[in-house]
Design an enzyme around this catalytic site. Structure first.
Site, PDB file in Angstrom:
ATOM      1  N   GLU A 101       0.819  -1.231   0.000  1.00 59.84           N
ATOM      2  CA  GLU A 101       0.000   0.000   0.000  1.00 59.84           C
ATOM      3  C   GLU A 101       0.844   1.268   0.000  1.00 59.84           C
ATOM      4  O   GLU A 101       0.438   2.292   0.561  1.00 59.84           O
ATOM      5  CB  GLU A 101      -0.929   0.036   1.212  1.00 59.84           C
TER       6      GLU A 101
HETATM    7  C1  LIG Z   1       2.855  -9.813   0.728  1.00 60.74           C
HETATM    8  C2  LIG Z   1       2.590  -8.759  -0.294  1.00 60.74           C
HETATM    9  C3  LIG Z   1       1.293  -8.463  -0.643  1.00 60.74           C
HETATM   10  C4  LIG Z   1       1.033  -7.511  -1.621  1.00 60.74           C
HETATM   11  N1  LIG Z   1      -0.261  -7.293  -2.035  1.00 60.74           N
HETATM   12  C5  LIG Z   1      -0.486  -6.525  -3.140  1.00 60.74           C
HETATM   13  C6  LIG Z   1      -1.797  -6.461  -3.726  1.00 60.74           C
HETATM   14  O1  LIG Z   1      -2.756  -7.051  -3.232  1.00 60.74           O
HETATM   15  N2  LIG Z   1      -1.939  -5.726  -4.854  1.00 60.74           N
HETATM   16  C7  LIG Z   1      -0.909  -5.058  -5.450  1.00 60.74           C
HETATM   17  O2  LIG Z   1      -1.110  -4.429  -6.472  1.00 60.74           O
HETATM   18  N3  LIG Z   1       0.349  -5.088  -4.906  1.00 60.74           N
HETATM   19  C8  LIG Z   1       0.579  -5.811  -3.770  1.00 60.74           C
HETATM   20  N4  LIG Z   1       1.838  -5.892  -3.235  1.00 60.74           N
HETATM   21  C9  LIG Z   1       2.900  -5.094  -3.822  1.00 60.74           C
HETATM   22  C10 LIG Z   1       3.305  -3.915  -2.954  1.00 60.74           C
HETATM   23  O3  LIG Z   1       2.313  -2.924  -2.949  1.00 60.74           O
HETATM   24  C11 LIG Z   1       4.675  -3.408  -3.471  1.00 60.74           C
HETATM   25  O4  LIG Z   1       5.628  -4.398  -3.095  1.00 60.74           O
HETATM   26  C12 LIG Z   1       5.037  -2.050  -2.900  1.00 60.74           C
HETATM   27  O5  LIG Z   1       4.201  -1.057  -3.423  1.00 60.74           O
HETATM   28  C13 LIG Z   1       6.493  -1.676  -3.201  1.00 60.74           C
HETATM   29  O6  LIG Z   1       6.803  -1.875  -4.542  1.00 60.74           O
HETATM   30  P1  LIG Z   1       8.106  -2.742  -4.923  1.00 60.74           P
HETATM   31  O7  LIG Z   1       8.053  -4.002  -4.176  1.00 60.74           O
HETATM   32  O8  LIG Z   1       8.217  -2.816  -6.388  1.00 60.74           O
HETATM   33  O9  LIG Z   1       9.309  -1.924  -4.340  1.00 60.74           O
HETATM   34  P2  LIG Z   1      10.080  -0.739  -5.093  1.00 60.74           P
HETATM   35  O10 LIG Z   1       9.109   0.210  -5.672  1.00 60.74           O
HETATM   36  O11 LIG Z   1      11.124  -1.315  -5.952  1.00 60.74           O
HETATM   37  O12 LIG Z   1      10.762   0.001  -3.855  1.00 60.74           O
HETATM   38  C14 LIG Z   1      12.007  -0.434  -3.275  1.00 60.74           C
HETATM   39  C15 LIG Z   1      12.485   0.653  -2.301  1.00 60.74           C
HETATM   40  O13 LIG Z   1      12.703   1.883  -3.026  1.00 60.74           O
HETATM   41  C16 LIG Z   1      11.939   2.919  -2.453  1.00 60.74           C
HETATM   42  N5  LIG Z   1      11.423   3.782  -3.515  1.00 60.74           N
HETATM   43  C17 LIG Z   1      10.865   3.399  -4.684  1.00 60.74           C
HETATM   44  N6  LIG Z   1      10.488   4.483  -5.373  1.00 60.74           N
HETATM   45  C18 LIG Z   1      10.789   5.553  -4.635  1.00 60.74           C
HETATM   46  C19 LIG Z   1      10.638   6.968  -4.811  1.00 60.74           C
HETATM   47  N7  LIG Z   1      10.065   7.482  -5.893  1.00 60.74           N
HETATM   48  N8  LIG Z   1      11.087   7.777  -3.842  1.00 60.74           N
HETATM   49  C20 LIG Z   1      11.639   7.272  -2.728  1.00 60.74           C
HETATM   50  N9  LIG Z   1      11.792   5.958  -2.485  1.00 60.74           N
HETATM   51  C21 LIG Z   1      11.387   5.111  -3.444  1.00 60.74           C
HETATM   52  C22 LIG Z   1      10.811   2.241  -1.681  1.00 60.74           C
HETATM   53  O14 LIG Z   1      10.338   3.056  -0.609  1.00 60.74           O
HETATM   54  C23 LIG Z   1      11.484   0.962  -1.202  1.00 60.74           C
HETATM   55  O15 LIG Z   1      12.159   1.202  -0.005  1.00 60.74           O
HETATM   56  C24 LIG Z   1       2.105  -6.805  -2.223  1.00 60.74           C
HETATM   57  C25 LIG Z   1       3.420  -7.079  -1.847  1.00 60.74           C
HETATM   58  C26 LIG Z   1       3.676  -8.066  -0.920  1.00 60.74           C
HETATM   59  C27 LIG Z   1       5.099  -8.381  -0.593  1.00 60.74           C
END
Ligand SMILES: Cc1cc2nc3c(=O)[nH]c(=O)nc-3n(C[C@H](O)[C@H](O)[C@H](O)COP(=O)(O)OP(=O)(O)OC[C@H]3O[C@@H](n4cnc5c(N)ncnc54)[C@H](O)[C@@H]3O)c2cc1C
Length: 594
Positions: A437
Site C-alpha cells: 500500500e
Molecule cells: C505480501 C505482499 C502483498 C502484496 N499485495 C499486493 C496487492 O494485493 N496488490 C498489489 O497491487 N500489490 C501488492 N503488493 C505489492 C506492494 O504494494 C509493493 O511491493 C510495494 O508497493 C512496493 O513496490 P516494490 O516491491 O516494487 O518496491 P520498489 O518500488 O522497488 O521500492 C524499493 C524501495 O525503493 C523505495 N522507492 C521506490 N520508489 C521511490 C521513490 N520514488 N522515492 C523514494 N523511495 C522510493 C521504496 O520506498 C522501497 O524502499 C504486495 C506485496 C507483498 C510483498
C-alpha cells in the site's frame, strides 16, 4: 501462542471519548449506532475473533496456502471461518442498507476490523481488500456494474482484490504495461500482475479483481492508466455465476510472514484476453484506484495497531509466567514482569499501541464525517483532515508496529526467537505492513509533497491550533497534567517549526523532501499520538475527579499517558534535529561509495 482477547474497554473508551461515536450516531443514517448497539457489536466481534480466528493464526502460519492444479488451497479452518464471518454480516457492517449492509459508521467497522487483524492478520486481509474494492466501485462505476457486483460483495459471497503491481511497476505505477483492448461492450485484458493478495481462493463464490491497465491509445505515464473490473467467473445475464474468465493464479510467493494469505502472480489473457469492464472514464484509473488505496492505507495503519496489540498481549502473558532472577522487595525468584526493564518494555508497547489506536480511530471518524455529515463545511474540513492524517496513520502506525513486535520478541528472550511461542510470528507478520500500500518512503513523500507543501501548510497549521487548545485545557495545578502539557507543548512546537522549515527550504533543493520526509512523518506521528494521549488524559482525570467507579482503568490510562510523554514524546526533538539537518550528508557521497 496466547489466545487473543479484544481490548473492548479501551476500544469503547476511544470510540466514545476520543473519536466521537455519539456525535456520529446523530448523523442521519447512523441512528442505529447507539451505545448499546456498539457495545453489543464489540462483544459479538470479540467472540468471533477470540474463538474462531485467533486459533487459526498459528495453523495458517504453519500450513500457508498452496497452488494445487491451478487453484489456491487455503489453510485448514479458513473456509469455515470465512463462512461464519459472512453469515453474521460482518463484511457489510459499514456498508449502505440498500446494498445489503448494516449502515453503521466506518468508525465502528474500524474497531471490529482491529479485532480481525489482531486475531489473524492473514485472514483479515481478504475482507480489507474487498471493502476497498467495494468503495472504489461504489464511487466511480456505472449503475449497471454497481447493481451486478456490489450486493454479492457487500454480503461477502464475492471477494475483491487490488491488481496494481507488475514486475517493473511497484512504487512507480506509471510503468504499468497490462493492456486492455476494446471488444464490444467490454475490454480484453492481457498482462501479468505480481504480489496480488487473496486473488485466488475458494472461500467465496467469485473473486472480483480491480485491475490497472492501458488502452491502446493511452498516453504514457500515470495519466494513461485506466481501471477495470475483471471477475474470476463471468456473470450471466440473470446474475448467476457463469464461465471461468481468462485470469489465473500462476504461482504463489513464499514469504517472511502472513503465510496464510495467498500472494499470487496473476496472468490475464493467456487464452486471448480476460473480459473486463471499464470503471468510469478512460485514463482516469489512478484517480479511481486512489479511493481503494486510501481506504487500504487506513486499513494498513489499523493493522499496525492490531498486530501491536496482539504482540503486547502475548508478551504480557509470557512475562507473568516466566520465572527468572530476583527483584528488589521479592525474597523468591520472580516472574520477569517484576523486572523494571521488562516493565519498561511492556509500558512502551502498551502506550504506543494506545496512542496508535486513538489516532487511527479519530482518522476513521473523519472519513465518516467527510462522507455523511449533513453540514457541507464539516464534510469539507473532515476531508482535509482525513487527507492529512492518512499517510501519517499508515506509515507511523506500521513503523511503530515494527518496534512493538520487536519488543514482544525481546521480552520472550530466547523463546522469542523460537517459533513455538508465537512472538516470532507477530514480528514476521508485521514486517510487510510498512511495505504494501505504498512504502513508508512513499507515504512520507505524499505527506510532505501533497499535504504540506501544496497548501502552504494550511491543513497542518489548523491541526496544530487544535493541539494548542488541548494543551490549554490541561489543568496546570495538577502535577501530572502540567507535565503532560509541558511535554505536549514542546512536541507541538517542534512540529510547527519543522513544518515552517520544510515550507521554507523544500523549494530550494529538489532532494530535500526525499531526504527528510520520513523523519518529518515520524515527528508528526509522535506528536499526533501525543495529542490523542493528552485528550485521553483530560477525560481520564475528569473521571477520576468525579469519582468514577472504574478507577483502575482511568488511573492506568493516566499512567500510560504519562509514560508516553516521558519516554516517547522526547523522540520529537531527535526527529526535529534530523529533519532540520537537511540533505547534505544524505546525498554527499556518490552512489558507488554506498
Ligand atoms: C505480501 C505482499 C502483498 C502484496 N499485495 C499486493 C496487492 O494485493 N496488490 C498489489 O497491487 N500489490 C501488492 N503488493 C505489492 C506492494 O504494494 C509493493 O511491493 C510495494 O508497493 C512496493 O513496490 P516494490 O516491491 O516494487 O518496491 P520498489 O518500488 O522497488 O521500492 C524499493 C524501495 O525503493 C523505495 N522507492 C521506490 N520508489 C521511490 C521513490 N520514488 N522515492 C523514494 N523511495 C522510493 C521504496 O520506498 C522501497 O524502499 C504486495 C506485496 C507483498 C510483498
Amino acid at each position: 501462542m496466547t489466545t487473543y482477547l479484544a481490548p473492548t474497554k479501551d476500544m469503547n473508551f476511544v470510540l466514545n471519548e476520543l473519536a466521537g461515536m455519539k456525535m456520529l450516531a446523530r448523523i442521519p443514517g447512523f441512528e442505529d449506532a447507539t451505545e448499546d448497539m456498539v457495545e453489543a457489536i464489540l462483544v459479538e466481534a470479540s467472540k468471533l475473533s477470540s474463538e474462531v480466528l485467533s486459533p487459526l493464526n498459528k495453523i495458517g502460519d504453519e500450513q500457508g496456502s498452496h497452488l494445487v492444479d491451478g487453484k489456491v488451497r487455503v489453510a485448514e479452518g479458513f473456509t469455515d471461518a470465512y463462512q461464519q464471518y459472512i453469515d453474521n454480516g460482518w463484511l457489510g457492517l459499514g456498508q449502505e442498507v440498500e446494498l445489503g449492509g448494516q449502515g453503521l459508521p466506518y468508525l465502528l467497522h474500524t474497531a471490529v476490523s482491529e479485532m480481525w487483524n489482531s486475531a489473524n492478520l492473514s485472514f483479515a486481509l481478504c475482507p480489507l481488500l474487498t471493502v476497498g474494492a467495494i468503495e472504489a466501485i461504489k464511487e466511480h462505476d456505472s449503475d449497471d456494474i454497481k447493481s451486478t457486483f456490489l450486493p454479492p460483495m457487500v454480503s461477502g459471497h464475492w471477494t475483491g482484490t487490488m491488481n496494481l503491481t507488475e514486475a517493473q511497476a511497484g512504487s512507480d505505477l506509471a510503468a504499468v504495461r497490462t493492456r486492455a483492448e476494446p471488444n464490444g461492450d467490454h475490454y480484453l485484458i492481457s498482462g501479468q500482475k505480481i504480489f496480488i493478495t487473496w486473488s485466488d481462493h475458494e472461500m467465496s463464490e467469485n473473486v472480483i479483481h480491480l485491475v490497472l491497465a492501458r488502452l491502446p491509445d493511452a498516453p504514457s505515464g500515470i495519466k494513461g492508466i485506466s481501471l477495470f473490473v475483471v471477475p474470476k467467473f463471468l456473470i450471466n445475464k440473470d446474475g448467476t455465476i457463469g464461465e471461468r474468465n481468462d485470469v489465473h493464479a500462476v504461482s504463489l510467493e513464499h514469504k517472511l510472514g502472513v503465510h496464510a494469505s495467498p500472494t499470487c502472480v496473476m496472468s490475464f489473457g493467456d487464452k486471448g484476453g480476460a473480459i473486463g469492464y471499464l470503471v468510469g472514464e478512460p485514463h482516469h484509473g489512478m484517480a479511481y484506484m486512489f479511493t481503494m488505496m486510501n481506504h487500504a492505507r487506513l486499513g494498513c495503519g489499523l493493522q499496525g495497531v492490531a498486530i501491536a496489540e496482539r504482540a503486547y498481549q502475548q508478551a504480557a502473558d509470557y512475562a507473568r509466567d516466566r520465572i527468572q532472577g530476583n527483584a528488589p522487595g521479592h525474597p523468591e525468584r520472580v516472574a520477569i514482569i517484576q523486572h523494571a526493564d521488562v516493565r519498561r518494555m511492556l509500558m512502551l508497547m502498551r502506550s504506543l499501541t494506545e496512542a496508535m489506536r486513538s489516532l487511527t480511530y479519530v482518522t476513521a471518524a473523519e472519513l465518516d464525517k467527510s462522507l455523511h455529515d449533513d453540514d457541507a463545511e464539516q464534510r469539507a474540513s473532515s476531508q482535509n483532515r482525513l487527507e492529512l492524517l492518512t499517510p501519517v496513520t499508515k506509515a507511523w502506525c506500521t513503523e511503530v508496529a515494527q518496534e512493538v513486535t520487536t519488543l514482544g520478541v525481546q521480552i520472550h528472550g530466547g523463546m522469542g526467537f523460537i517459533e513455538e511461542t508465537g512472538a516470532a510470528q507477530h514480528f514476521r507478520d508485521a514486517r510487510i505492513i510498512t511495505i504494501y500500500e505504498g512504502t513508508t518512503g512513499i507515504q512520507a513523500l505524499d505527506l510532505v509533497g501533497r499535504k504540506i507543501l501544496r497548501d502552504g501548510g494550511e491543513a497542518m497549521h489548523s491541526l496544530l491550533a487544535e493541539l494548542e487548545i488541548i494543551e490549554s485545557k490541561l489543568d496546570k495545578s495538577n502535577r501530572h497534567l502540567n507535565q503532560i502539557a509541558g511535554s505536549m507543548s514542546e512536541g507541538r512546537q517542534m512540529l510547527k517549526q519543522a513544518t515552517e522549515w520544510m515550507l521554507e527550504h523544500a523549494v530550494t533543493d529538489p532532494n530535500l523532501s526525499g531526504s527528510v520526509s520520513v523523519n518529518f512523518l515520524m515527528l508528526t506521528g509522535t506528536v499526533l499520538g501525543g495529542w490523542q494521549m493528552a485528550r485521553a488524559a483530560l477525560v481520564a482525570q475528569q473521571k477520576l475527579d468525579v469519582g468514577d467507579t472504574d478507577t483502575d482503568f482511568y488511573h492506568a490510562k493516566m499512567v500510560f499517558t504519562r509514560f508516553y510523554f516521558e519516554q516517547v514524546m522526547p523522540r520529537a526533538k531527535a526527529y526535529f534535529d534530523a529533519v532540520t539537518a537537511g540533505v547534505e550528508t544524505v546525498m554527499e557521497l556518490p552512489a558507488e561509495q554506498l
